[in-house]
Scaffold this active site. Structure first.
Site, mmCIF file in Angstrom:
data_model
loop_
_atom_site.group_PDB
_atom_site.id
_atom_site.type_symbol
_atom_site.label_atom_id
_atom_site.label_comp_id
_atom_site.label_asym_id
_atom_site.label_seq_id
_atom_site.Cartn_x
_atom_site.Cartn_y
_atom_site.Cartn_z
ATOM 1 N N GLY A 1 -5.548 -3.431 7.706
ATOM 2 C CA GLY A 1 -6.472 -2.321 7.900
ATOM 3 C C GLY A 1 -7.422 -2.484 9.076
ATOM 4 O O GLY A 1 -7.731 -1.524 9.773
ATOM 5 N N ARG B 1 -15.176 -5.009 1.017
ATOM 6 C CA ARG B 1 -14.390 -4.762 2.228
ATOM 7 C C ARG B 1 -13.679 -3.403 2.096
ATOM 8 O O ARG B 1 -13.089 -3.083 1.071
ATOM 9 C CB ARG B 1 -13.366 -5.877 2.411
ATOM 10 N N VAL B 2 -13.761 -2.609 3.138
ATOM 11 C CA VAL B 2 -13.054 -1.326 3.160
ATOM 12 C C VAL B 2 -12.087 -1.358 4.336
ATOM 13 O O VAL B 2 -12.453 -1.785 5.437
ATOM 14 C CB VAL B 2 -14.043 -0.147 3.284
ATOM 15 N N GLY B 3 -10.853 -0.922 4.094
ATOM 16 C CA GLY B 3 -9.837 -0.945 5.149
ATOM 17 C C GLY B 3 -9.654 0.408 5.803
ATOM 18 O O GLY B 3 -10.577 1.231 5.852
ATOM 19 N N ASP B 4 -8.445 0.649 6.282
ATOM 20 C CA ASP B 4 -8.137 1.879 7.017
ATOM 21 C C ASP B 4 -7.826 3.058 6.107
ATOM 22 O O ASP B 4 -7.937 4.216 6.522
ATOM 23 C CB ASP B 4 -6.916 1.637 7.919
ATOM 24 N N THR C 1 0.077 1.872 7.164
ATOM 25 C CA THR C 1 -0.074 0.711 6.285
ATOM 26 C C THR C 1 -0.061 -0.540 7.162
ATOM 27 O O THR C 1 0.457 -0.505 8.267
ATOM 28 C CB THR C 1 1.053 0.661 5.231
ATOM 29 N N GLY C 2 -0.627 -1.623 6.647
ATOM 30 C CA GLY C 2 -0.668 -2.849 7.446
ATOM 31 C C GLY C 2 -2.051 -3.457 7.350
ATOM 32 O O GLY C 2 -2.794 -3.192 6.400
ATOM 33 N N THR D 1 0.860 -1.187 0.000
ATOM 34 C CA THR D 1 0.000 0.000 0.000
ATOM 35 C C THR D 1 0.890 1.228 0.000
ATOM 36 O O THR D 1 2.038 1.143 0.418
ATOM 37 C CB THR D 1 -0.848 -0.039 1.293
HETATM 38 N N1 ASP Z 1 -3.831 -1.043 5.069
HETATM 39 C C1 ASP Z 1 -4.223 -1.637 3.821
HETATM 40 C C2 ASP Z 1 -5.597 -2.242 3.980
HETATM 41 O O1 ASP Z 1 -5.836 -2.904 4.973
HETATM 42 C C3 ASP Z 1 -3.295 -2.685 3.329
HETATM 43 C C4 ASP Z 1 -1.820 -2.350 3.372
HETATM 44 O O2 ASP Z 1 -1.416 -1.431 4.062
HETATM 45 O O3 ASP Z 1 -1.038 -3.012 2.695
HETATM 46 O O4 ASP Z 1 -6.421 -2.089 3.118
#
Ligand code: ASP
Length: 314
Positions: free
Chosen positions: A230, A204-207, A227-228, A176
């Site tokens: 979410g 699905r929606v992340g952070d 990042t990580g 990301t």
């Molecule tokens: N944070 C992103 C998500 O969960 C993924 C990522 O950081 O690689 O959508």
């Protein structure tokens, strides 16, 4: 759990004003791909530094990363369980934020987030209606899954025959992108953009489109992009926590505090952040294997931060 063992924080130091920091995702990072990612981050920082406002610094730097095709955002976005591109992006500047979730139309979701920011008073637009806005505004259209991501999708679906409707989250994220910037006027901005987690359930929606979670910026304090995984970043409200702590802790201490807490709550391999203070001091931290970083201001450079705290600088 001895959380300190899993967290690495690097003090990039004072970059002055204007300044920008960008990252290419906290994940596994195989050595052979790092060089390419650092090149793209170098370009993103250069393009970012040419802009006048912190908002444009973040948007233009992220657009370079989205266009690279080698990171999990824009053109390079990973695919949902049913083989589609669904992206999230968001940004914050001068006390307001705007994000787009689960969008497929725009080549550059961060540009659509900027349109939401400048044209509406909404903070979040999602799905088909957000895509319709992108089309209506004439934003360039996303070409669809890249050949290499499609190939990876086919392979991972074959390797994971047991999976019925979505993959478990762990270890299926990475690359990301995000950026934080401080402009000549002293305004701060933060942004993030992603294809999300590969094999995620559609919708699905992340952070990354959510202020406070995937990004946060407050003038006078600082800016953060995360990042990580979410889901953990949403629950931890990582970026808001870090920026708020900057009122009483140094950037290094604030990042350590929140990453230790996050790691003890959700485990390792869940988060990475870049942070820029109102004074132009830059810090990055991870509890994952590695994260490639680009930075620019009084000094410019690229680096790979590794979990053991080692910093590789080409
Ligand atoms: N944070 C992103 C998500 O969960 C993924 C990522 O950081 O690689 O959508």
């Amino acid at each position: 759990m001895n959380v300190e063992k899993y967290v690495a924080v690097v003090d990039i130091g004072r970059l002055g004003k204007p300044a920008i920091v960008a990252h290419g995702g906290a994940g596994g990072w195989q050595v052979e791909r790092v060089g390419e990612a650092l090149q793209v981050l170098k370009k993103a920082v250069e393009v970012g530094l040419k802009q006048k406002t912190a908002l444009d610094m973040v948007v233009e730097a992220i657009a370079v990363l989205e266009d690279s095709g080698i990171l999990n955002a824009g053109i390079g976005s990973v695919l949902t369980f049913d083989g589609r591109v669904q992206m999230d992006a968001g940004l914050m500047y001068r006390g307001w934020a705007a994000g787009v979730g689960a969008v497929s139309y725009p080549r550059n979701p961060i540009r659509l987030a900027k349109e939401v920011y400048t044209r509406t008073r909404h903070v979040l637009l999602v799905g088909a209606d957000a895509d319709m806005l992108a089309a209506k505004l004439g934003l360039p259209k996303h070409p669809g899954p890249s050949a290499s991501n499609f190939e990876k999708w086919v392979k991972s679906r074959m390797n994971a025959k047991k999976l019925k409707w979505a993959a478990p989250l762990l270890q299926l994220y990475g690359d990301t992108v995000g950026a934080v910037a401080l402009d000549q006027e002293g305004h701060l901005a933060a942004g993030a953009s992603t294809g999300g987690i590969s094999l995620k359930h559609p919708g699905r929606v992340g952070d990354s489109p959510i202020p406070g979670a995937g990004y946060y910026a407050e003038d006078g304090l600082g800016a953060c992009s995360a990042t990580g995984i979410g889901e953990t970043i949403l629950l931890g409200m990582v970026c808001r926590k870090i920026v708020e702590l900057l009122s009483k802790k140094s950037p290094v201490e604030a990042v350590k505090h929140v990453l230790y807490e996050h790691t003890s709550r959700f485990g390792a391999d869940t988060v990475g952040v870049i942070v820029l203070s109102a004074e132009g001091e830059a810090v990055a931290g991870i509890n994952t294997r590695a994260m490639p970083i680009g930075y620019g201001g009084m000094r410019s450079g690229v680096m790979l931060l590794e979990r053991n705290g080692k910093v590789l600088e080409p």
